[in-house]
Design a protein around this motif. Structure first.
Motif, PDB file in Angstrom:
ATOM      1  N   ILE A 134      33.649  74.930  47.537  1.00  0.00           N
ATOM      2  CA  ILE A 134      33.342  76.083  46.690  1.00  0.00           C
ATOM      3  C   ILE A 134      32.461  77.063  47.441  1.00  0.00           C
ATOM      4  O   ILE A 134      32.695  78.278  47.445  1.00  0.00           O
ATOM      5  CB  ILE A 134      32.658  75.610  45.399  1.00  0.00           C
ATOM      6  N   THR A 135      31.436  76.551  48.101  1.00  0.00           N
ATOM      7  CA  THR A 135      30.463  77.397  48.786  1.00  0.00           C
ATOM      8  C   THR A 135      31.088  78.204  49.917  1.00  0.00           C
ATOM      9  O   THR A 135      30.725  79.360  50.148  1.00  0.00           O
ATOM     10  CB  THR A 135      29.318  76.525  49.334  1.00  0.00           C
ATOM     11  N   LEU A 136      32.043  77.602  50.633  1.00  0.00           N
ATOM     12  CA  LEU A 136      32.620  78.262  51.801  1.00  0.00           C
ATOM     13  C   LEU A 136      33.335  79.560  51.447  1.00  0.00           C
ATOM     14  O   LEU A 136      33.465  80.437  52.302  1.00  0.00           O
ATOM     15  CB  LEU A 136      33.576  77.314  52.527  1.00  0.00           C
ATOM     16  N   ARG A 137      33.770  79.706  50.210  1.00  0.00           N
ATOM     17  CA  ARG A 137      34.409  80.960  49.815  1.00  0.00           C
ATOM     18  C   ARG A 137      33.429  82.124  49.928  1.00  0.00           C
ATOM     19  O   ARG A 137      33.810  83.244  50.238  1.00  0.00           O
ATOM     20  CB  ARG A 137      34.943  80.868  48.390  1.00  0.00           C
ATOM     21  N   PHE A 138      32.147  81.860  49.668  1.00  0.00           N
ATOM     22  CA  PHE A 138      31.147  82.924  49.628  1.00  0.00           C
ATOM     23  C   PHE A 138      30.264  82.948  50.873  1.00  0.00           C
ATOM     24  O   PHE A 138      29.748  84.001  51.246  1.00  0.00           O
ATOM     25  CB  PHE A 138      30.276  82.761  48.378  1.00  0.00           C
ATOM     26  N   SER A 139      30.081  81.796  51.498  1.00  0.00           N
ATOM     27  CA  SER A 139      29.213  81.690  52.686  1.00  0.00           C
ATOM     28  C   SER A 139      29.926  80.852  53.739  1.00  0.00           C
ATOM     29  O   SER A 139      29.630  79.664  53.918  1.00  0.00           O
ATOM     30  CB  SER A 139      27.874  81.043  52.317  1.00  0.00           C
ATOM     31  N   LEU A 185      14.312  77.242  48.757  1.00  0.00           N
ATOM     32  CA  LEU A 185      14.495  75.807  48.554  1.00  0.00           C
ATOM     33  C   LEU A 185      15.937  75.439  48.225  1.00  0.00           C
ATOM     34  O   LEU A 185      16.205  74.338  47.739  1.00  0.00           O
ATOM     35  CB  LEU A 185      13.565  75.319  47.434  1.00  0.00           C
ATOM     36  N   GLY A 186      16.875  76.339  48.490  1.00  0.00           N
ATOM     37  CA  GLY A 186      18.282  75.999  48.328  1.00  0.00           C
ATOM     38  C   GLY A 186      18.775  76.075  46.900  1.00  0.00           C
ATOM     39  O   GLY A 186      19.497  75.188  46.431  1.00  0.00           O
ATOM     40  N   SER A 187      18.417  77.144  46.185  1.00  0.00           N
ATOM     41  CA  SER A 187      18.804  77.243  44.780  1.00  0.00           C
ATOM     42  C   SER A 187      20.318  77.344  44.597  1.00  0.00           C
ATOM     43  O   SER A 187      20.874  76.755  43.654  1.00  0.00           O
ATOM     44  CB  SER A 187      18.114  78.441  44.123  1.00  0.00           C
ATOM     45  N   SER A 188      20.998  78.059  45.487  1.00  0.00           N
ATOM     46  CA  SER A 188      22.457  78.185  45.352  1.00  0.00           C
ATOM     47  C   SER A 188      23.142  76.836  45.521  1.00  0.00           C
ATOM     48  O   SER A 188      24.069  76.493  44.779  1.00  0.00           O
ATOM     49  CB  SER A 188      22.998  79.180  46.387  1.00  0.00           C
ATOM     50  N   PRO A 202      34.996  86.790  41.356  1.00  0.00           N
ATOM     51  CA  PRO A 202      34.336  85.511  41.042  1.00  0.00           C
ATOM     52  C   PRO A 202      32.998  85.380  41.757  1.00  0.00           C
ATOM     53  O   PRO A 202      32.778  85.956  42.824  1.00  0.00           O
ATOM     54  CB  PRO A 202      35.342  84.473  41.546  1.00  0.00           C
ATOM     55  N   ASP A 203      32.090  84.652  41.144  1.00  0.00           N
ATOM     56  CA  ASP A 203      30.832  84.308  41.784  1.00  0.00           C
ATOM     57  C   ASP A 203      30.760  82.789  41.902  1.00  0.00           C
ATOM     58  O   ASP A 203      31.728  82.090  41.603  1.00  0.00           O
ATOM     59  CB  ASP A 203      29.641  84.892  41.026  1.00  0.00           C
ATOM     60  N   LEU A 204      29.616  82.291  42.349  1.00  0.00           N
ATOM     61  CA  LEU A 204      29.492  80.857  42.610  1.00  0.00           C
ATOM     62  C   LEU A 204      29.715  80.030  41.344  1.00  0.00           C
ATOM     63  O   LEU A 204      30.361  78.972  41.372  1.00  0.00           O
ATOM     64  CB  LEU A 204      28.109  80.568  43.194  1.00  0.00           C
ATOM     65  N   VAL A 205      29.202  80.509  40.215  1.00  0.00           N
ATOM     66  CA  VAL A 205      29.337  79.758  38.967  1.00  0.00           C
ATOM     67  C   VAL A 205      30.785  79.757  38.488  1.00  0.00           C
ATOM     68  O   VAL A 205      31.351  78.700  38.160  1.00  0.00           O
ATOM     69  CB  VAL A 205      28.402  80.340  37.887  1.00  0.00           C
ATOM     70  N   SER A 206      31.414  80.933  38.434  1.00  0.00           N
ATOM     71  CA  SER A 206      32.789  80.989  37.938  1.00  0.00           C
ATOM     72  C   SER A 206      33.740  80.246  38.863  1.00  0.00           C
ATOM     73  O   SER A 206      34.676  79.579  38.410  1.00  0.00           O
ATOM     74  CB  SER A 206      33.238  82.445  37.761  1.00  0.00           C
ATOM     75  N   GLU A 207      33.503  80.310  40.166  1.00  0.00           N
ATOM     76  CA  GLU A 207      34.345  79.580  41.117  1.00  0.00           C
ATOM     77  C   GLU A 207      34.181  78.072  40.932  1.00  0.00           C
ATOM     78  O   GLU A 207      35.147  77.310  41.055  1.00  0.00           O
ATOM     79  CB  GLU A 207      33.992  79.972  42.548  1.00  0.00           C
ATOM     80  N   THR A 208      32.968  77.635  40.624  1.00  0.00           N
ATOM     81  CA  THR A 208      32.734  76.206  40.377  1.00  0.00           C
ATOM     82  C   THR A 208      33.485  75.748  39.132  1.00  0.00           C
ATOM     83  O   THR A 208      34.072  74.652  39.110  1.00  0.00           O
ATOM     84  CB  THR A 208      31.234  75.916  40.231  1.00  0.00           C
ATOM     85  N   LEU A 209      33.499  76.560  38.112  1.00  0.00           N
ATOM     86  CA  LEU A 209      34.282  76.241  36.915  1.00  0.00           C
ATOM     87  C   LEU A 209      35.764  76.090  37.251  1.00  0.00           C
ATOM     88  O   LEU A 209      36.414  75.108  36.885  1.00  0.00           O
ATOM     89  CB  LEU A 209      34.098  77.337  35.865  1.00  0.00           C
ATOM     90  N   VAL A 210      36.298  77.071  37.984  1.00  0.00           N
ATOM     91  CA  VAL A 210      37.726  77.087  38.298  1.00  0.00           C
ATOM     92  C   VAL A 210      38.110  75.903  39.179  1.00  0.00           C
ATOM     93  O   VAL A 210      39.102  75.200  38.924  1.00  0.00           O
ATOM     94  CB  VAL A 210      38.108  78.420  38.966  1.00  0.00           C
ATOM     95  N   ARG A 211      37.342  75.657  40.218  1.00  0.00           N
ATOM     96  CA  ARG A 211      37.704  74.611  41.182  1.00  0.00           C
ATOM     97  C   ARG A 211      37.520  73.210  40.605  1.00  0.00           C
ATOM     98  O   ARG A 211      38.325  72.310  40.863  1.00  0.00           O
ATOM     99  CB  ARG A 211      36.869  74.770  42.458  1.00  0.00           C
ATOM    100  N   THR A 212      36.462  73.000  39.845  1.00  0.00           N
ATOM    101  CA  THR A 212      36.261  71.674  39.257  1.00  0.00           C
ATOM    102  C   THR A 212      37.338  71.379  38.224  1.00  0.00           C
ATOM    103  O   THR A 212      37.830  70.244  38.122  1.00  0.00           O
ATOM    104  CB  THR A 212      34.860  71.561  38.636  1.00  0.00           C
ATOM    105  N   ALA A 213      37.738  72.402  37.484  1.00  0.00           N
ATOM    106  CA  ALA A 213      38.835  72.225  36.531  1.00  0.00           C
ATOM    107  C   ALA A 213      40.144  71.916  37.243  1.00  0.00           C
ATOM    108  O   ALA A 213      40.950  71.093  36.782  1.00  0.00           O
ATOM    109  CB  ALA A 213      38.987  73.477  35.666  1.00  0.00           C
ATOM    110  N   GLU A 214      40.353  72.552  38.388  1.00  0.00           N
ATOM    111  CA  GLU A 214      41.566  72.287  39.171  1.00  0.00           C
ATOM    112  C   GLU A 214      41.612  70.824  39.595  1.00  0.00           C
ATOM    113  O   GLU A 214      42.663  70.164  39.506  1.00  0.00           O
ATOM    114  CB  GLU A 214      41.588  73.202  40.395  1.00  0.00           C
ATOM    115  N   LEU A 215      40.476  70.300  40.037  1.00  0.00           N
ATOM    116  CA  LEU A 215      40.428  68.898  40.438  1.00  0.00           C
ATOM    117  C   LEU A 215      40.627  67.980  39.232  1.00  0.00           C
ATOM    118  O   LEU A 215      41.331  66.967  39.320  1.00  0.00           O
ATOM    119  CB  LEU A 215      39.091  68.604  41.116  1.00  0.00           C
TER     120      LEU A 215
END
Length: 362
Positions: free
Chosen positions: A158-163, A124-127, A82-95
């Protein structure tokens, strides 16, 4: 099609200190945005596929939902890695499912103003901006009402999984807009809680130490941003820090005092006090850098600062340093044409940026 946007950010004070729980920082949301465009798929039947279009992907990321509203991907590698986008999809759907909403497939297009014509990031904080914008876009499409703080919390988890070292200051600023005072929660504690209790329980728990405060944008000072043309890797820079405990403690004390003074000065819109506190933040950061053998202020960032100081302004690195941007601050009416001309000769690019208010990002 509906567009959701989140602004990028710049650190004004407290960088490097803010990764320590309880340490404050002051940031500014800037008027360069990350956009997420949402289009309903042509059918809502079970098994319908959505997509994510982004320069990050050679081909669109195809995704859908099963009968239980869980996210799955057409490419098995997206499932495994997973990357940041796919993880965001998964986690937001879970909520969404936990709050009795039914996630459905969507077509998403991500576009960024936070890079140059060649795709190089400005720092400038794109992620952070794409995570905040994507969480908001999915939440709205799925009927999931999130407060500003909830949106920030989801984005941080979500971010903490990667950073895992990420402070979350970029997420807070992309969420609130304007000038923001931020104190990070204990991310190790959150990561443990997330593993043991899950997303929803962690989201709803007490995040001790967290502070999210939108400040008034001061009118008595002006700021100018210079870009060195050298992107910096925040995670690497933070991980490579090797300072002794005494030096670190000294820095944290000095940085906290400067950010606290700057916060009070901004609330009063007192130009003299703002500049004095901004200079103290610069001194704390550069002193810390010197004691650690350098690396935060590169030669080009030093040149940026020295040119600004020759014109009576105050400048410092913004964020992790090691490249990216420096921010100059001075009285509202001070003339800076000569500084900008000297920057141009030194191959430093002025970025035309203004503070971006939350209402503009909706």
């Amino acid at each position: 099609m509906t567009r959701y946007s989140a602004p990028g950010k710049l650190y004004l004070a407290g960088e490097h200190a803010v990764v320590t729980p309880g340490q404050p920082a002051l940031l500014m949301a800037v008027d360069r945005l990350m956009h997420v465009d949402v289009t309903e798929v042509t059918t809502r039947e079970a098994g319908a596929w959505g997509s994510v279009h982004s320069t990050h992907y050679a081909d669109p990321l195809r995704w859908g939902t099963n009968d239980d509203g869980e996210i799955h991907f057409a490419d098995s590698e997206a499932e495994r890695m997973p990357d940041l986008v796919s993880e965001t999809l998964v986690r937001t759907a879970e909520l969404a499912r936990a709050r009795n909403r039914a996630p459905r497939a969507l077509d998403l297009t991500i576009a960024s103003e936070l890079v140059d014509a060649h795709g190089t990031k400005f720092g400038l904080g794109s992620s952070g901006a794409v995570t905040v914008a994507l969480v908001q876009a999915l939440a709205q499409a799925w009927g999931l009402e999130l407060s500003d703080e909830e949106r920030y919390r989801v984005a941080l988890l979500i971010t903490l999984r990667f950073s895992p070292r990420a402070s979350g200051g970029d997420l807070a600023t992309s969420t609130l807009g304007g000038w923001v005072r931020y104190v990070a929660p204990d991310r190790e504690e959150l990561a443990t809680m997330l593993t043991e209790r899950g997303l929803v329980a962690t989201l709803e728990a007490d995040w001790s130490g967290l502070e999210l405060t939108r400040l008034p944008v001061p009118r008595s000072v002006q700021w100018v941003v210079g870009w060195t043309g050298s992107p910096a890797d925040t995670d690497t820079l933070v991980a490579e820090q090797r300072y002794d405990a005494a030096s670190r403690e000294q820095f944290l004390t000095e940085s906290r005092a400067a950010v606290d003074d700057l916060t009070r000065a901004v609330e009063r819109d007192d130009a003299e006090a703002i500049l004095q506190a901004y200079a103290a933040s610069r001194d704390a950061l550069l002193g810390y850098d010197a004691r650690g053998g350098g690396g935060i202020e590169t030669m080009k960032l030093r040149k940026l600062r020295e040119i600004a100081e020759n014109e009576g302004a105050i400048a410092k690195p913004s964020g992790a340093g090691g490249g990216d941007c420096g921010v100059v601050m001075c009285e509202r009416h001070r003339e800076l044409h000569r500084m900008k001309s000297e920057w141009h000769k030194a191959d430093i690019t002025e970025l035309s940026l203004s503070a971006y208010l939350q209402e503009e990002s909706r």
